[in-house]
Design an enzyme around this catalytic site. Structure first.
Site, PDB file in Angstrom:
ATOM      1  N   LYS A 165      -2.979   6.807   1.431  1.00  0.00           N
ATOM      2  CA  LYS A 165      -2.713   7.089   2.840  1.00  0.00           C
ATOM      3  C   LYS A 165      -1.709   8.229   2.892  1.00  0.00           C
ATOM      4  O   LYS A 165      -0.509   8.034   3.100  1.00  0.00           O
ATOM      5  CB  LYS A 165      -2.180   5.837   3.542  1.00  0.00           C
ATOM      6  CG  LYS A 165      -2.493   5.818   5.026  1.00  0.00           C
ATOM      7  CD  LYS A 165      -2.207   4.461   5.638  1.00  0.00           C
ATOM      8  CE  LYS A 165      -2.457   4.484   7.122  1.00  0.00           C
ATOM      9  NZ  LYS A 165      -3.877   4.467   7.477  1.00  0.00           N
TER      10      LYS A 165
ATOM     11  N   GLU B 102     -16.280   6.285   5.936  1.00  0.00           N
ATOM     12  CA  GLU B 102     -15.448   5.644   6.953  1.00  0.00           C
ATOM     13  C   GLU B 102     -15.292   6.544   8.165  1.00  0.00           C
ATOM     14  O   GLU B 102     -15.856   7.640   8.216  1.00  0.00           O
ATOM     15  CB  GLU B 102     -14.095   5.246   6.377  1.00  0.00           C
ATOM     16  CG  GLU B 102     -13.297   6.382   5.765  1.00  0.00           C
ATOM     17  CD  GLU B 102     -11.957   5.874   5.236  1.00  0.00           C
ATOM     18  OE1 GLU B 102     -11.204   5.271   6.010  1.00  0.00           O
ATOM     19  OE2 GLU B 102     -11.679   6.086   4.040  1.00  0.00           O
TER      20      GLU B 102
ATOM     21  N   ARG C  74       0.828  -1.204   0.000  1.00  0.00           N
ATOM     22  CA  ARG C  74       0.000   0.000   0.000  1.00  0.00           C
ATOM     23  C   ARG C  74       0.866   1.260   0.000  1.00  0.00           C
ATOM     24  O   ARG C  74       0.535   2.252  -0.657  1.00  0.00           O
ATOM     25  CB  ARG C  74      -0.948  -0.006   1.196  1.00  0.00           C
ATOM     26  CG  ARG C  74      -1.946   1.145   1.157  1.00  0.00           C
ATOM     27  CD  ARG C  74      -2.994   1.027   2.244  1.00  0.00           C
ATOM     28  NE  ARG C  74      -2.407   1.036   3.567  1.00  0.00           N
ATOM     29  CZ  ARG C  74      -3.065   0.692   4.677  1.00  0.00           C
ATOM     30  NH1 ARG C  74      -4.331   0.301   4.622  1.00  0.00           N
ATOM     31  NH2 ARG C  74      -2.457   0.731   5.850  1.00  0.00           N
TER      32      ARG C  74
HETATM   33  C1  LIG Z   1      -4.970   3.714   7.784  1.00  0.00           C
HETATM   34  C2  LIG Z   1      -6.404   4.032   7.558  1.00  0.00           C
HETATM   35  C3  LIG Z   1      -7.428   3.069   7.733  1.00  0.00           C
HETATM   36  C4  LIG Z   1      -7.174   1.691   8.264  1.00  0.00           C
HETATM   37  O1  LIG Z   1      -6.287   0.924   7.526  1.00  0.00           O
HETATM   38  P1  LIG Z   1      -5.551  -0.309   8.211  1.00  0.00           P
HETATM   39  O2  LIG Z   1      -4.693  -0.836   7.129  1.00  0.00           O
HETATM   40  O3  LIG Z   1      -6.595  -1.276   8.617  1.00  0.00           O
HETATM   41  O4  LIG Z   1      -4.811   0.220   9.376  1.00  0.00           O
HETATM   42  C5  LIG Z   1      -8.720   3.442   7.417  1.00  0.00           C
HETATM   43  N1  LIG Z   1      -9.023   4.691   7.013  1.00  0.00           N
HETATM   44  C6  LIG Z   1      -8.081   5.629   6.857  1.00  0.00           C
HETATM   45  C7  LIG Z   1      -8.482   6.994   6.388  1.00  0.00           C
HETATM   46  C8  LIG Z   1      -6.746   5.337   7.124  1.00  0.00           C
HETATM   47  O5  LIG Z   1      -5.810   6.273   6.961  1.00  0.00           O
END
Ligand SMILES: *Cc1c(COP(=O)(O)O)cnc(C)c1O
Length: 359
Positions: A204, A239, A94
């Site tokens: 991210k 989310e 990722r």
């Molecule tokens: C990091 C993140 C998540 C969760 O991802 P994981 O890989 O499960 O830690 C969900 N939403 C956002 C906006 C994030 O930055």
């Protein structure tokens, strides 16, 4: 506090020139014992020196314009000793995609996996680690600690708006305890928009966290644990502030918003979908209207590396509060939480080989 920064001494710094190269670096430290005896002032001063990287430029595209990406992984102390990281290959994949999304060279995935596994191993050799505690089993690991591993990118110097061609990738780690407090599971629908179509919501990246932090502050000031974002039309659930959203419908189907360019593809999300399907639960990834959640959900929770699985016992939208079930964390949420934490801390069989020993 849950997320206090107390950087462990060994870090990793990699850089892209024409290919990726990097090294583990040992920042200033005493023994863990000696450090625990420092005055607060001395400890803060040491942490500040440890959080200082003279080779990295202060003024650059990351510090000025948020042109950076990051990851969050965790090393979990195992019941039978040692430390294992949950799905580090997924973090590396990722991070590479995130960097490419910001038009940077993506980090070499194998390099990053080795750094994610090497940082906690080297720190543990110095005694900077976390030991398994059987007391955690009594509250389903809600109070359990872990080592949070934070890889992030950092650009070359620059002052005009620009893209990073020769980024660094840094990996640091810090001990963490539970992220959400166990006495408030009330969430509120934010009126802010975290991500817009054709934007960076799926990446991210640092910039996305401005809105998340503001929404979370507003929610916290109003007495809520978490802010949940809707899409740009304000109709569909997307989310949480840093975690993905799930709800179990009254008809027994587990629903989570489908991935797209406004939702972060969580590794915890992906793992939960697998674990739920293995239980014979029907899982749907689709558009999820807030109206549907407010009328038809039996249970809700959010999920991410930092949050783990965190129950959402009530949701407030336009001042209208919906309590799910009895208002306590519900059965499927707790069953999935127990199973996932169990796998992570080594008390439930790791049937997919998700846990990788540090090295
Ligand atoms: C990091 C993140 C998540 C969760 O991802 P994981 O890989 O499960 O830690 C969900 N939403 C956002 C906006 C994030 O930055």
């Amino acid at each position: 506090m849950a997320f206090t920064l107390s950087i462990f001494p060994w870090v990793y710094i990699g850089k892209y020139e024409t290919s990726w190269t990097g090294n583990f670096i040992e920042q200033e430290h005493l023994s863990p014992e000696e450090e625990s005896k420092l005055s607060e002032e001395e400890h803060t001063a040491l942490m500040n020196r440890r959080n200082s990287f003279p080779d990295l430029p202060l003024v650059n595209y990351t510090s000025q314009y948020g042109m950076g990406v990051f990851e969050g992984a965790k090393a979990y102390p195992q019941k039978d000793g040692g430390l294992k990281v949950f799905r580090p290959d997924e973090n590396a994949k990722r991070m590479a995609r995130s960097m490419e999304g910001l038009y940077m060279p993506g980090v070499d995935e194998k390099f990053l996996v080795d750094a994610i596994l090497g940082v906690p191993a080297k720190n543990a050799d110095l005694g900077f680690s976390i030991k398994y505690d059987t007391a955690w089993e009594k509250d389903n690991f809600l109070s359990a600690a872990a080592i949070y591993i934070r890889p992030f990118s950092w650009s070359e110097p620059g002052i005009g708006v620009g893209l990073s061609k020769n980024p660094w990738v840094v990996v640091v780690s810090t001990p963490v305890s539970a992220y959400f407090s166990a006495d408030n599971y009330d969430a509120v629908i934010s009126d802010m928009i975290r991500a817009t179509p054709n934007g960076t919501g799926w990446i991210k990246c640092d910039a996305n966290y401005v809105i998340s932090a503001l929404a979370k502050k507003k929610a916290g000031d109003a007495g809520f644990m978490e802010a949940i974002f809707l899409d740009v039309t304000q109709k569909y659930v997307e989310e949480g502030s840093s975690c993905n959203f799930f709800c179990l419908m009254k008809n027994g189907t587990l629903v989570t918003p489908e991935l797209g360019d406004t939702i972060l593809p969580g590794i915890t999300r992906k793992s939960i979908i697998q674990l739920a399907k293995d239980r014979g639960i029907k899982v749907e990834e689709r558009k999820l209207a807030i109206e549907e959640v407010m009328t038809d959900a039996a249970e809700c929770f959010v999920a991410g590396t930092a949050a783990g699985i965190t129950p959402i016992c009530s949701l407030t939208h336009h001042g209208n509060k919906q309590v799910f079930g009895s208002g306590e964390p519900q059965k499927l949420t707790m069953d999935l939480l127990k199973e996932l934490k169990g796998i992570q801390y080594g008390v439930v069989e790791d049937r997919y080989g998700w846990m990788v020993p540090v090295k």
